[in-house]
Design an enzyme around this catalytic site. Structure first.
Site, PDB file in Angstrom:
ATOM      1  CG  ASP A   7      -1.259   1.163   1.496  1.00 23.87           C
ATOM      2  OD1 ASP A   7      -2.118   1.746   0.804  1.00 23.87           O
ATOM      3  OD2 ASP A   7      -1.830   1.470   2.898  1.00 23.87           O
ATOM      4  CG  ASP A   9      -1.841   7.540   0.871  1.00 23.59           C
ATOM      5  OD1 ASP A   9      -0.617   7.884   0.317  1.00 23.59           O
ATOM      6  OD2 ASP A   9      -3.668   7.479  -0.370  1.00 23.59           O
ATOM      7  CG  ASP A 208      -2.350   2.374   6.369  1.00 26.87           C
ATOM      8  OD1 ASP A 208      -3.216   2.030   5.413  1.00 26.87           O
ATOM      9  OD2 ASP A 208      -2.736   3.512   6.796  1.00 26.87           O
TER      10      ASP A 208
END
Length: 247
Positions: A7, A9, A208
């Site tokens: 991922d 961000d 996240d």
């Protein structure tokens, strides 16, 4: 072969969105022989910016699993061409999501009732304020192809209305993504067979947010940055810690 889905961000990127912080991690994963695949809610234009910064030319997955981009000559062309439905520049593309104009039209119809703000009805300055992106990256983020991101809403209910017309909402760390019937896991599942055609694959994922959960479900080993909980994922405090817990 080890394939790792990453991922952007909140995972590789910090609050300033600079590619520099993750550079050493990318370099070390490459040194260890990992095949790196960015799997993100961001647009292909944003992903290309980061891949260029890190000196990578790899497959990637954009807009929460809406499209898979495979550089030409990365796999056997006949294998890719059987499932990829179009070419963009030097990439084969598997489209898994809905076209952006359809999604924007649906949001435009309910924006007033629910007080929605998203890329398609925000100015550049508003996008920069909502996201914290610098101007260059905000412009790239506004170049949507398959999804929208809802920054603000005044009342609930719009998620159900979108579901009734076949659109899916997914909560990230801060915002709500809107796509067709796809997710990061579906994007990974579409790509993994290409790697399997080259040999045995051990798959990893790091993210996240809740939008990473479908991805965690389809890999062998998953890691979540922060305090969220997923039954298949091991919690780590930062992307740097990942290097301490994987081979």
């Amino acid at each position: 072969m080890r394939v790792i889905f990453l991922d952007l961000d909140g995972t590789l990127l910090g609050e300033d969105y600079s590619p520099e912080k993750a550079g050493p991690v990318i370099s070390e994963l490459t040194r260890r022989g990992y095949e790196i695949v960015i799997n993100t809610s961001k647009t292909r234009f944003e992903v290309e910016y980061y891949l260029n910064a890190w000196g990578l030319e790899k497959p990637f997955i954009t807009e929460n699993g809406s499209a898979v981009y495979v550089p030409e000559d990365h796999f056997l062309e006949d294998v890719v061409r059987d499932v990829a439905n179009l070419r963009r520049g030097n990439h084969w593309v598997m489209e898994l999501g809905r076209p952006y104009p359809e999604i924007k039209a649906a949001l435009d119809e309910m924006a007033g009732e629910y007080g929605l703000k998203y890329y398609g009805n925000s100015t550049l300055e508003e996008v920069m304020a909502f996201t914290g992106l610098p101007e260059k990256l905000a412009r790239l983020a506004m170049m949507r192809e398959y999804s929208e991101t809802i920054f603000r809403w005044k009342k609930p209910g719009f998620e159900w209305e979108l579901l009734k017309i076949g659109l899916k909402t997914t909560r990230g760390t801060r915002f709500i993504g809107v796509t067709g019937n796809t997710d990061k896991g579906r994007g990974a599942k579409a790509l993994l067979p290409f790697y399997s055609s080259l040999g045995k694959v051990e798959s990893y994922a790091v993210g996240d947010g809740e939008n990473d959960f479908p991805l965690f479900d389809v890999v062998d080993k998953a890691f979540i940055v922060g305090d969220l909980s997923h039954p298949k994922a091991t919690n780590i405090s930062s992307i740097e810690e990942l290097l301490e817990v994987i081979p």
